[in-house]
Each structure stands twice: as C-alpha cells, then as structure tokens.
Design a protein around this motif. Structure first.
Motif, PDB file in Angstrom:
ATOM      1  N   GLN A 151      34.784 113.992  36.073  1.00  0.00           N
ATOM      2  CA  GLN A 151      33.878 114.186  34.949  1.00  0.00           C
ATOM      3  C   GLN A 151      34.260 114.891  33.721  1.00  0.00           C
ATOM      4  O   GLN A 151      34.067 114.580  32.511  1.00  0.00           O
ATOM      5  CB  GLN A 151      32.446 114.820  35.539  1.00  0.00           C
ATOM      6  CG  GLN A 151      31.388 114.857  34.270  1.00  0.00           C
ATOM      7  CD  GLN A 151      30.034 115.511  35.010  1.00  0.00           C
ATOM      8  OE1 GLN A 151      29.956 116.218  35.908  1.00  0.00           O
ATOM      9  NE2 GLN A 151      29.059 115.394  34.046  1.00  0.00           N
ATOM     10  N   LYS A 153      37.585 115.074  32.991  1.00  0.00           N
ATOM     11  CA  LYS A 153      38.257 114.002  32.317  1.00  0.00           C
ATOM     12  C   LYS A 153      37.752 112.964  31.638  1.00  0.00           C
ATOM     13  O   LYS A 153      38.215 112.540  30.547  1.00  0.00           O
ATOM     14  CB  LYS A 153      39.154 113.524  33.610  1.00  0.00           C
ATOM     15  CG  LYS A 153      40.245 114.453  34.132  1.00  0.00           C
ATOM     16  CD  LYS A 153      41.181 113.785  35.277  1.00  0.00           C
ATOM     17  CE  LYS A 153      41.797 114.792  35.770  1.00  0.00           C
ATOM     18  NZ  LYS A 153      42.949 114.327  36.942  1.00  0.00           N
ATOM     19  N   GLN A 154      36.544 112.561  32.175  1.00  0.00           N
ATOM     20  CA  GLN A 154      35.740 111.430  31.483  1.00  0.00           C
ATOM     21  C   GLN A 154      35.305 111.973  30.254  1.00  0.00           C
ATOM     22  O   GLN A 154      35.446 111.223  28.954  1.00  0.00           O
ATOM     23  CB  GLN A 154      34.790 110.907  32.455  1.00  0.00           C
ATOM     24  CG  GLN A 154      33.763 109.676  31.339  1.00  0.00           C
ATOM     25  CD  GLN A 154      32.759 109.078  32.528  1.00  0.00           C
ATOM     26  OE1 GLN A 154      33.018 109.092  33.736  1.00  0.00           O
ATOM     27  NE2 GLN A 154      31.670 108.653  32.007  1.00  0.00           N
ATOM     28  N   GLN A 158      36.525 110.726  26.412  1.00  0.00           N
ATOM     29  CA  GLN A 158      35.644 110.418  25.447  1.00  0.00           C
ATOM     30  C   GLN A 158      35.651 111.140  24.351  1.00  0.00           C
ATOM     31  O   GLN A 158      35.662 110.565  22.776  1.00  0.00           O
ATOM     32  CB  GLN A 158      34.300 110.431  26.071  1.00  0.00           C
ATOM     33  CG  GLN A 158      32.907 110.045  24.961  1.00  0.00           C
ATOM     34  CD  GLN A 158      31.859 109.995  25.505  1.00  0.00           C
ATOM     35  OE1 GLN A 158      31.454 109.384  26.524  1.00  0.00           O
ATOM     36  NE2 GLN A 158      30.795 110.664  25.190  1.00  0.00           N
ATOM     37  N   TYR A 206      40.025 102.010  31.695  1.00  0.00           N
ATOM     38  CA  TYR A 206      39.993 103.334  31.669  1.00  0.00           C
ATOM     39  C   TYR A 206      39.475 103.723  33.038  1.00  0.00           C
ATOM     40  O   TYR A 206      38.625 104.657  33.282  1.00  0.00           O
ATOM     41  CB  TYR A 206      39.193 104.385  30.919  1.00  0.00           C
ATOM     42  CG  TYR A 206      39.570 104.031  29.243  1.00  0.00           C
ATOM     43  CD1 TYR A 206      38.670 103.314  28.444  1.00  0.00           C
ATOM     44  CD2 TYR A 206      40.670 104.427  28.805  1.00  0.00           C
ATOM     45  CE1 TYR A 206      38.985 102.973  27.181  1.00  0.00           C
ATOM     46  CE2 TYR A 206      40.997 104.146  27.416  1.00  0.00           C
ATOM     47  CZ  TYR A 206      40.133 103.567  26.649  1.00  0.00           C
ATOM     48  OH  TYR A 206      40.553 103.255  25.307  1.00  0.00           O
ATOM     49  N   SER A 209      38.312 107.240  34.491  1.00  0.00           N
ATOM     50  CA  SER A 209      38.097 108.253  33.384  1.00  0.00           C
ATOM     51  C   SER A 209      37.134 107.937  32.427  1.00  0.00           C
ATOM     52  O   SER A 209      36.236 108.696  32.103  1.00  0.00           O
ATOM     53  CB  SER A 209      39.548 108.060  32.521  1.00  0.00           C
ATOM     54  OG  SER A 209      40.607 108.645  33.501  1.00  0.00           O
ATOM     55  N   LEU A 210      37.038 106.879  31.972  1.00  0.00           N
ATOM     56  CA  LEU A 210      35.894 106.432  31.097  1.00  0.00           C
ATOM     57  C   LEU A 210      35.456 104.947  31.168  1.00  0.00           C
ATOM     58  O   LEU A 210      36.202 104.182  31.008  1.00  0.00           O
ATOM     59  CB  LEU A 210      36.569 106.454  29.627  1.00  0.00           C
ATOM     60  CG  LEU A 210      35.420 106.006  28.576  1.00  0.00           C
ATOM     61  CD1 LEU A 210      34.346 107.152  28.483  1.00  0.00           C
ATOM     62  CD2 LEU A 210      36.413 106.079  26.988  1.00  0.00           C
ATOM     63  N   GLU A 211      34.185 104.989  31.647  1.00  0.00           N
ATOM     64  CA  GLU A 211      33.770 103.454  31.961  1.00  0.00           C
ATOM     65  C   GLU A 211      33.170 102.872  30.710  1.00  0.00           C
ATOM     66  O   GLU A 211      33.482 101.529  30.589  1.00  0.00           O
ATOM     67  CB  GLU A 211      32.454 103.565  32.844  1.00  0.00           C
ATOM     68  CG  GLU A 211      33.145 104.010  33.995  1.00  0.00           C
ATOM     69  CD  GLU A 211      31.715 104.020  35.243  1.00  0.00           C
ATOM     70  OE1 GLU A 211      30.615 103.883  34.781  1.00  0.00           O
ATOM     71  OE2 GLU A 211      32.110 104.313  36.242  1.00  0.00           O
TER      72      GLU A 211
END
Length: 406
Positions: A151, A153-154, A158, A206, A209-211
């Motif tokens: 979380q 890292k995400q 962002q 990603y 990492s990032l959705e």
C-alpha cells in the motif's frame, strides 16, 4: 489550433497467428487522408506505437513511411512512448526524426524541460503548449524504500506521478508566460485512470503498485490526451480528459466497438470542440456465442461481411453443447465454402481450442513468444478472468526483459 489525438497503434501485433500488417497499413493511409482533409496542425500519438519492444521490420517500415508521408501534409507529429514500447528503440532515431517535423518522447527525460513542447499551427505560429508525458515506469520517478508495504508503494507511486504532472504543468505555465500568456496548455498520459473501462487486450501496467490514477490528480490542462485503454471514452464524464482508444480491434471483446480518432480544437480561451472521426473497419472481426444450432446460422450470417480475399475472423463461444468432444470438426463443417476463418473456439465452461485455420499449418518458427504462451494458456481449464490476468503478467515480464536487453 487543431490536434488529432490517436494512440495504441500496436504496430507489429500478431493476433492468434494472424498479422495485422494490412490493417495497419490501411489505417495509416486513412489517417494521412484525414490530416489533409481536416487541416490538422499536429498529430499526437499517446503511446504504444508498437506492440513489442522489438517490433518486426515491417512494423518499423510502416512507422517510418507514415512519418515521411505526414511531413508532406505540413502537420507536426508528437510520439509518446507507451508500456509496450522500448524506450531505447523509440529514442534511437529521435534526433533524425526531429528533422522530419517529428518529436519523440520515448520515456521520462532527465531534464523535465525537454518534455515541455510548443506546438505550432500550419503557418508556423505557436498554437499550444504540451506537457509531453509518456508511460511512466516506477523507476523513473520513485526510489524504493526498504520495509515499505504494498500500500505504501502504491501511494508513493501515485504521489510521484502526480508530482511529475504538476512540475511539468508549472514549467508549461512559465513557457506560456514567456510567449505572451495566451496559449492553451495540454497534457498527455499513458496509464489507467479511475473509472476507465478496459478490454482483454489491455494489461495491467503497474502490476502490484498502482491500479488506477485518480482524475483529481491531473493538472488543470485544457485537454488531456490519454492512451493505454483501447475503448474510446471520456474519463469520469469529463469532456477534456479522453481516451481515443486503439484504431483497430486488438481482441475479440473489442470487435463491436466503433474505433475512432479525435479532432481537438483549441484557442487562447482553451478547449473549443472535440470531434470523433470513426475509423473504418479494415478486417471483419466477429465474436459469436450460442448452441451449435444457433452458431450454424450465425456463422452463415457473419460470412456475409467477408470476401474471398478478406474472410471474417471468428471467435466462437459454444454454450449448451460445450461438453462435446468433437466441437472442432462440427464447426469446421459449418464453415465449408464460407468466407470465414475461425481463430478460436471457446467452451462456456472456460476452456478453448486453437483456431481451425491456423492449427494445422503453424510451426513454432511462425509463432511469436506471445503466440506460444497464448496457445498454451487456452489449453488450460481456467476462468477467463484468470487467463487475462496471467496473460497480462506474462506480457509484463516479456516487456521488462526486452527493455533490459535494449
């Protein structure tokens, strides 16, 4: 100023053993005609020019030929790298292409000012300022910290991407002030945004990492030209944040989509109008679903869309009769004498068999690594959602390995 927004060409794509060369060639010729007819000042391609980091030679030839033809129309070309593109491969010719009125931003630049570009009208006057943002790889903007949770890292990624946009927008404002303060500022991006509707040919970019990037994190640009999602759409219902989508269907679940490119008109007051230009369908592509009885008549109907030299490519999903072991010869009998080629047969319970027309003729030398993986994957009894995710993860690994080798 008038801009033509396009993205996700995926030149060099092989689709279940079929080349898309003729379709891409026809699309690029059509695009040149539109640039001339619509008096476009600049063409903006928001990522995924190629399907892989090491595209076949014919795909590079199509790309180069398009650049030469576009220069003769008087329009500028802006090329942004996508997650499928190799930064090294796209960047190797950027200096040469700059002499052909083409600017290439293959990846995040060491000097951010290199990503702030002035776009010109056909008479050579400044028409807009562009925050040229390609696909952002985590390593471009983020340093990993030991002990971070997924979380963390995400959220970190962002925030880093948001800061990248804001920094470039601030530079663009400074450039606008230098030029008199009357030019609209536009931006690009190659990523998934919150609420965007994807398709099975779009893979997560990603992973882990990032959705999805929130629309509230974009700067207040007059227009934001996005790539990566293949279905044309407004983002969050906002007129000025758009995916134009891919110009040809890249998977069977895109077969019913009306593909398009976007004409974007701007002036000193900002965005004035967006006009969609429907892209002709250069290769009939149909997905059918039903029992064998229903499929028989549906295949006959679908064949009316094809010709002897351009048969319809079919995906067939068998429902009520999916337990039968002889589906392939039964469907083969339905297609006799018709202008169709069945590329994939799927059973409702989640398994699939390879297409009829290619299964008997293909050798390993004729298949790409992606084709081999795809054919191996459909032989497994997996849910479609899991198949799509595994395919996405596999392509992510291949793209990263290709990038390292480049």
């Amino acid at each position: 100023m008038r801009i033509l927004h396009s993205s996700d060409w995926h030149l060099g794509q092989h689709f279940m053993g079929k080349t898309r060369q003729a379709e891409h060639q026809a699309f690029l010729a059509w695009l040149i005609e539109q640039v001339q007819a619509q008096q476009v000042d600049a063409v903006l391609v928001a990522g995924d020019i190629f399907d892989t980091g090491a595209p076949p030679s014919y795909a590079r030839e199509l790309y180069n030929h398009f650049i030469v033809e576009l220069r003769q129309t008087g329009a500028e070309l802006l090329v942004l790298g996508g997650n499928h593109d190799s930064v090294a491969m796209l960047g190797e010719s950027k200096t040469l292409l700059a002499q052909l009125n083409t600017r290439v931003i293959p990846g995040v630049c060491a000097q951010l000012s290199e990503q702030v570009l002035v776009l010109h009208t056909r008479d050579g006057q400044p028409g807009a300022i562009l925050c040229a943002i390609p696909f952002i790889r985590p390593r471009d903007v983020l340093h990993s910290q030991a002990g971070e949770s997924a979380q963390d890292k995400q959220l970190g990624l962002q925030t880093a991407i948001q800061q990248h946009y804001q920094q470039l927008y601030a530079l663009a404002e400074s450039k606008r002030d230098e030029l008199g303060g009357q030019l609209p500022i536009i931006a690009t991006g190659h990523l998934t945004t919150v609420g965007a509707s994807a398709s099975e040919s779009v893979r997560e970019i990603y992973v882990g990492s990032l959705e999805a990037f929130p629309t509230s994190a974009f700067p207040p640009a007059a227009y934001i030209a996005l790539g990566h999602i293949h279905r044309p759409q407004k983002v969050g219902g906002l007129e000025h944040i758009r995916y134009c989508g891919s110009p040809i269907p890249l998977s069977f679940d895109e077969a019913k989509q009306q593909k398009e490119v976007l004409l974007v008109d701007l002036n000193s007051e900002g965005l004035q109008q967006i006009t969609s230009l429907p892209v002709p369908r250069f290769q009939p592509l149909v997905s059918l679903r039903g029992s064998l009885t229903e499929l028989h008549s549906a295949i006959v109907d679908a064949a009316s869309k094809g010709t002897l030299d351009k048969p319809v490519w079919l995906e067939v999903l068998v429902t009520a009769d999916d337990y039968l072991s002889d589906l392939q010869p039964r469907i083969q009998a339905f297609t006799e004498g018709l202008s169709v080629e069945v590329l994939r047969i799927r059973r409702e319970r989640g398994t699939a068999v390879a297409g009829l027309s290619s299964a008997s003729r293909e050798t390993l030398d004729e298949l790409s690594v992606t084709d081999v993986f795809a054919q191996r994957l459909v032989s497994e009894t997996l849910e479609p959602e899991l198949q799509a995710r595994l395919s996405g993860l596999y392509q992510q690994v291949v793209a990263e390995l290709t990038q390292e080798q480049a």
